[in-house]
Design an enzyme around this catalytic site. Sequence first.
Site, short mmCIF file in Angstrom:
data_model
loop_
_atom_site.label_atom_id
_atom_site.label_comp_id
_atom_site.label_asym_id
_atom_site.label_seq_id
_atom_site.Cartn_x
_atom_site.Cartn_y
_atom_site.Cartn_z
N GLN A 19 0.84 -1.20 0.00
CA GLN A 19 0.00 0.00 0.00
C GLN A 19 0.88 1.25 0.00
O GLN A 19 0.36 2.36 -0.12
CB GLN A 19 -0.90 0.00 1.24
CG GLN A 19 -1.88 -1.16 1.29
CD GLN A 19 -2.56 -1.26 2.64
OE1 GLN A 19 -2.09 -1.92 3.55
NE2 GLN A 19 -3.69 -0.58 2.76
N ASN A 20 2.18 1.08 0.16
CA ASN A 20 3.10 2.21 0.25
C ASN A 20 3.50 2.71 -1.13
O ASN A 20 3.52 1.94 -2.10
CB ASN A 20 4.35 1.80 1.05
CG ASN A 20 3.97 1.32 2.44
OD1 ASN A 20 2.97 1.75 3.01
ND2 ASN A 20 4.76 0.42 2.99
N HIS B 122 -1.15 1.26 -4.73
CA HIS B 122 -1.49 2.69 -4.61
C HIS B 122 -0.56 3.57 -5.43
O HIS B 122 -0.48 4.78 -5.19
CB HIS B 122 -1.48 3.10 -3.14
CG HIS B 122 -2.60 2.51 -2.35
ND1 HIS B 122 -2.58 2.36 -0.97
CD2 HIS B 122 -3.81 2.03 -2.75
CE1 HIS B 122 -3.71 1.80 -0.58
NE2 HIS B 122 -4.47 1.59 -1.63
N THR C 142 0.15 -2.89 8.86
CA THR C 142 -1.10 -2.27 8.42
C THR C 142 -2.20 -2.56 9.43
O THR C 142 -2.22 -3.63 10.04
CB THR C 142 -1.49 -2.74 7.00
OG1 THR C 142 -2.69 -2.08 6.60
CG2 THR C 142 -1.68 -4.24 6.93
#
Length: 240
Positions: free
Chosen positions: A94-95, A112, A180
């Site tokens: 997600q980074n 992302h 997370t």
Amino acid sequence: MMKVTKDTRVLVLTGAGISAESGLKTFRDAGGLWENHRVEDVATPEAFRRAPVMVWNFYKERWQQALQAKPNPGHLALAKLENWLQDNFHLITQNVDGLHTAAGNKRVIEMHGSLHTCFCTRCHTRFPMKDINLEEDIPLCPKCKGMLRPDVVWFGEVPYHLDKIDALLHNCDVFMVVGTSGVVYPAAGFVMTARYFGAHTIAVNLNPMENSEFIDEFYQGKAGEILPRLIDEWINSADK
């Protein structure tokens, strides 16, 4: 603890917690801010339409921060795991900081997007950030002179590579979540999908997770301390 061998298909999901150990701020702090900015002001399509210069200034700074950050022992442990498992390893992050690639991971899915690329809002061509003129308030496309924007998935936009991610979730033996909270969807739902299709689920996080009922093994603490030890145990026990 589940025994992992070279034939085990391992899928990892990482979030902001692993990057925080490299000195990068997590996407949203307790006050709902990212680097002292309201997320609504810097991470939505509406914000970009309303104030593109401010949004670009924000991402130029984030890119410079990402360039200066170094992978930590958690990142390096995951690169070691991929080196051992080869095609049986995939990593969803997600980074947007690129630290997994910097650590040596190759099978990385950046759901992302990335601070290291941008794309043209007119012709949709992607460019490395290092190749565009960041002196401009709003960088323009070298091909068509359209307005460039950061290649980051903003709130209200669909994450990248969801079909590929779904296929991997259906076919992994171990699904490991690192750093997370288990709050933000769709990523928070991945562990449910993986477990439904038979994966053994593992989590490494500073705090217990919102979706902890779907976790088979939970390790509380820093990824940079837990992952090197855990992955070494897997590799060493498989060699015996």
